[in-house]
Scaffold this active site. Structure first.
Site, short mmCIF file in Angstrom:
data_model
loop_
_atom_site.label_atom_id
_atom_site.label_comp_id
_atom_site.label_asym_id
_atom_site.label_seq_id
_atom_site.Cartn_x
_atom_site.Cartn_y
_atom_site.Cartn_z
N ASP A 236 0.82 -1.21 0.00
CA ASP A 236 0.00 0.00 0.00
C ASP A 236 0.86 1.26 0.00
O ASP A 236 1.95 1.28 0.56
CB ASP A 236 -0.91 -0.02 1.23
CG ASP A 236 -2.06 0.97 1.11
OD1 ASP A 236 -2.33 1.43 -0.02
OD2 ASP A 236 -2.69 1.27 2.14
N HIS B 263 2.07 3.10 -9.10
CA HIS B 263 1.84 1.67 -9.33
C HIS B 263 2.98 1.08 -10.17
O HIS B 263 3.41 -0.05 -9.95
CB HIS B 263 0.50 1.45 -10.05
CG HIS B 263 -0.68 1.93 -9.26
ND1 HIS B 263 -0.82 1.68 -7.91
CD2 HIS B 263 -1.77 2.65 -9.62
CE1 HIS B 263 -1.95 2.23 -7.49
NE2 HIS B 263 -2.53 2.83 -8.49
N LEU C 235 10.09 -20.71 -5.29
CA LEU C 235 9.24 -19.73 -4.60
C LEU C 235 7.85 -19.76 -5.24
O LEU C 235 7.73 -19.77 -6.47
CB LEU C 235 9.85 -18.33 -4.76
CG LEU C 235 9.01 -17.15 -4.26
CD1 LEU C 235 8.89 -17.17 -2.73
CD2 LEU C 235 9.64 -15.81 -4.69
C1 IPE Z 1 -6.03 -2.58 -0.65
O1 IPE Z 1 -5.36 -1.39 -0.52
C2 IPE Z 1 -5.06 -3.63 -0.78
C3 IPE Z 1 -4.14 -3.50 -1.91
C4 IPE Z 1 -2.93 -3.05 -1.76
C5 IPE Z 1 -4.62 -3.96 -3.18
P1 IPE Z 1 -6.21 -0.08 -0.37
O2 IPE Z 1 -5.26 1.02 -0.33
O3 IPE Z 1 -7.25 -0.05 -1.42
O4 IPE Z 1 -6.91 -0.31 1.06
P2 IPE Z 1 -7.92 0.62 1.85
O5 IPE Z 1 -9.16 0.72 1.05
O6 IPE Z 1 -7.27 1.94 2.04
O7 IPE Z 1 -8.13 -0.08 3.15
C1 IPE Z 2 -1.77 0.23 -3.30
O1 IPE Z 2 -1.48 1.57 -3.37
C2 IPE Z 2 -1.99 -0.38 -4.66
C3 IPE Z 2 -3.38 -0.71 -4.97
C4 IPE Z 2 -4.39 -0.66 -4.14
C5 IPE Z 2 -3.64 -1.13 -6.32
P1 IPE Z 2 -2.65 2.64 -3.32
O2 IPE Z 2 -3.10 2.91 -4.71
O3 IPE Z 2 -3.72 2.21 -2.40
O4 IPE Z 2 -1.88 3.89 -2.74
P2 IPE Z 2 -2.42 4.94 -1.68
O5 IPE Z 2 -2.91 4.16 -0.50
O6 IPE Z 2 -3.50 5.72 -2.34
O7 IPE Z 2 -1.22 5.78 -1.38
MG MG Z 3 -4.05 2.52 -0.41
#
Ligand code: IPE
Ligand code: IPE
Ligand code: MG
Length: 253
Positions: free
Chosen positions: A26, A43, A137
């Site tokens: 995240d 990303h 892995l």
């Molecule tokens: C969800 O992340 C899990 C992934 C990294 C795919 P989010 O960034 O969407 O999670 P929330 O919604 O803030 O909890």
């Molecule tokens: C996690 O990073 C990746 C996905 C959920 C695809 P985020 O896109 O949630 O990044 P933040 O949380 O907005 O910084």
């Molecule tokens: Mg996020």
């Protein structure tokens, strides 16, 4: 399919090196925002860090790496971001297979694939087939995955397979139908990006997993940051319901 014991039924063996690491990657969006870049740049960079993480797991002899790439709730994001994420996923699937094979990494995608377009579904099947015999892995990408979805799909399949035992199903009956049935439960769970929640990740499997939360954003989570998570894990006392005195190597007098 080899089934692993359940942490709530038997006390698992604990090793200094975690066997299975599960990660919520995240913070990509915030990483990009800090740099005045579009979210997708985060990303993109995040994918680099996943490659680095796979390398680190191979180097450390970690056997399973499971990462959350797209949750069942991430469809709620702006359509443009969802579509760019899908494109990035498709591109990565096409580009990485040769390298995964060179490194003996088996790729699986866990989640409800039926919502992906048929082309992407084909790429997933293809990558899974081409890496199916690799044994160093097991890398699992959770995409359109949700912990509740997983438990419900497993229950529904169990109900179909074994209706006569309804009302008396056990954990062992359900276990083979869960998406992660091929792996032991995670030893270590890491969430980057500062949020301290599970966000509907592996709800069933995290019953006795050690949690590690870090404010480091995923695109900054390098090998050194991972080493810190491992060190933190190694300091934990995994009791599984027992007292400290009962643990192996402790003075039981
Ligand atoms: C969800 O992340 C899990 C992934 C990294 C795919 P989010 O960034 O969407 O999670 P929330 O919604 O803030 O909890
Ligand atoms: C996690 O990073 C990746 C996905 C959920 C695809 P985020 O896109 O949630 O990044 P933040 O949380 O907005 O910084
Ligand atoms: Mg996020």
């Amino acid at each position: 399919m080899a089934l692993f014991s359940s942490s709530t039924r038997d006390v698992p063996q604990v090793n200094a090196v975690p066997v299975h690491v599960a990660v919520i990657m995240d913070g990509n969006g915030r990483w990009a925002k800090k740099r005045f870049l579009p979210r997708v740049a985060g990303h993109f960079k995040g994918l680099d860090l996943l490659r680095e993480m796979v390398r680190a797991c191979l180097d450390r002899g970690i056997r399973y790496l499971t990462v959350f790439a797209f949750s069942s709730e991430n469809w709620r994001r702006p359509q443009e971001e969802v579509s760019l994420l899908m494109q990035l996923f498709a591109k990565a699937l096409q580009q990485e297979v040769a390298k995964l094979n060179r490194n003996e990494v088996r790729l699986r995608v866990a989640g409800d694939l039926s919502r992906f377009d048929p082309f992407l579904q084909g790429l997933v099947r293809d990558a899974e087939e081409k890496t199916a015999t690799n044994q160093k892995l097991d890398l699992t990408i959770c995409a359109n995955y949700g912990g509740r979805w997983d438990i419900m799909q497993a229950l529904n399949r169990l109900a179909q397979a074994c209706p006569e035992k309804a009302g008396a199903w056990s954990e062992e009956d359900l276990a083979p139908y869960l998406s992660m049935a091929f792996a032991p439960e995670p030893d270590l769970f890491i969430r980057t990006g500062g949020e301290e929640r599970i966000s509907n990740f592996l709800l069933w499997q995290l019953a006795y997993t050690e949690f590690y939360f870090t404010p480091t954003l995923w695109p900054d989570f390098d090998t050194e940051a991972f080493a810190k998570a491992i060190t933190s894990y190694q300091r934990r006392e995994r009791r599984f319901g027992r007292t400290s005195e009962q643990l192996p190597g402790q003075d039981n007098a």
